[in-house]
Write an enzyme that holds these catalytic residues in place. Structure first.
Site, mmCIF file in Angstrom:
data_model
loop_
_atom_site.group_PDB
_atom_site.id
_atom_site.type_symbol
_atom_site.label_atom_id
_atom_site.label_comp_id
_atom_site.label_asym_id
_atom_site.label_seq_id
_atom_site.Cartn_x
_atom_site.Cartn_y
_atom_site.Cartn_z
ATOM 1 N N HIS A 127 0.810 -1.220 0.000
ATOM 2 C CA HIS A 127 0.000 0.000 0.000
ATOM 3 C C HIS A 127 0.844 1.272 0.000
ATOM 4 C CE1 HIS A 127 0.538 -0.130 4.490
ATOM 5 N NE2 HIS A 127 0.517 1.185 4.336
ATOM 6 N N ASP A 157 0.277 -7.607 1.566
ATOM 7 C CA ASP A 157 0.669 -6.192 1.662
ATOM 8 C C ASP A 157 2.189 -6.050 1.592
ATOM 9 O OD1 ASP A 157 0.239 -3.476 1.780
ATOM 10 O OD2 ASP A 157 0.251 -3.392 3.965
ATOM 11 N N SER A 235 4.764 2.582 7.834
ATOM 12 C CA SER A 235 4.466 1.417 7.006
ATOM 13 C C SER A 235 5.684 0.999 6.195
ATOM 14 C CB SER A 235 3.309 1.733 6.056
ATOM 15 O OG SER A 235 2.118 1.936 6.781
#
Length: 305
Positions: A127, A157, A235
């Site tokens: 993402h 992911d 992230s």
């Protein structure tokens, strides 16, 4: 009538009918000395006034401290050993100038990643680079490289990027294991929250084998839950154990406000170690389709065989 100047050229004399009139021009050197003198006087006056206003103040001495505690020292060592292997990712979007119709790239977002091997591969979250037209990688020494996309696995992911230059690249973070993690273990998260590069937060493993839903509609299973502060920009950054080994990649948070609420999630390293080699080799990770989705890692396959 005679004009005469002295050797330095600073005095011009005019003689007329036996009389002598002297016009002395401003001497630049003398003017500089005067200005320096005035500045010095003002500075000394300010120092004197400052001394008068502070002469009665009492300053407390600094108290010496002892050695750092063992836990503090371990935290410092874990961060220092892993820091150079964490990268700052800036994603790019292509913009079209409506007047000239020229296309150029502008920064679109930021995230984190980690060096996977000596070949320039970098692992991050899917993402982070989703819908980006390009990405730039910045190392701790401020060297910046353009990265190319190698492969993605939205189901986990995960994404793999690559930079062409590997000159002087630091060593990858040692791999740990997530199968033997225990709730209560201490963990460390390194990343770039809100663009604040190389931020360290600490916490514990709060729970194991969680399932989280992504905005893309994918459900990621088997993730690690931690209370280490994870914020936007974290992230793709590593989650480490107290030995400095990689045990996960920070991927998401649960928060009504969008900031850290003490509930963060990380993709476990056992999944990463199984998926990433396939992304590097094939560019994608194909899940077995037997009517239902089963995600078997290499260890499980060997046990079934």
């Amino acid at each position: 009538m005679r004009f005469r100047s002295d050797p330095e050229g600073s005095i011009l004399a005019l003689s007329l009918n036996g009389g002598r009139l002297i016009y002395q021009h401003s001497n630049k050197v003398s003017l500089v000395y005067v200005l320096i003198g005035l500045v010095t006087v003002f500075w000394l006056g300010a120092c004197w006034q400052d001394w008068l206003s502070h002469r009665d103040l009492e300053y407390r001495p600094v108290t010496a401290r002892g050695e750092l505690g063992a836990e503090e020292q371990n935290t410092i060592e874990v961060f220092q050993q892993a820091r150079a292997s964490v990268v700052f990712i800036t994603t790019l979007s292509q913009i079209v100038n409506p007047w000239s119709r020229s296309v150029f790239s502008v920064p679109a977002g930021t995230g984190s990643g980690l060096l996977w091997d000596a070949k320039g591969h970098i692992v991050t979250n899917y993402h982070v680079i989703q819908r980006a037209s390009g990405a730039q990688i910045r190392l701790t020494d401020d060297r910046t490289f353009n990265a190319t996309l190698v492969g993605v696995s939205p189901e986990h992911d995960l994404a793999v990027l690559r930079v062409q230059s590997t000159l002087g690249a630091p060593a990858p973070i040692p791999l740990g294991s997530s199968s033997d993690l225990k709730v209560g273990q201490k963990v460390y998260a390194i990343g770039n929250p809100f663009g604040l590069d190389y931020t360290l937060t600490t916490g514990i493993v709060s729970a194991l084998d969680r399932s989280i839903g992504e905005t893309s509609g994918q459900t990621i299973r088997g993730v690690i839950q931690t209370d280490a502060a994870i914020n936007p920009g974290n992230s793709g950054g590593p989650l480490l154990d107290s030995a400095g080994r990689l045990i996960g990649i920070n991927t998401a948070i649960y928060s009504p406000s969008g900031a850290s609420a003490g509930i963060g999630f990380a993709v476990p390293v056992d999944t990463i170690a199984s998926v990433v080699p396939r992304l590097i080799h094939e560019g994608r990770y194909g899940l077995p389709d037997l009517g239902s989705k089963l995600d078997l890692d290499d260890g499980t396959i060997q046990e079934l065989q």
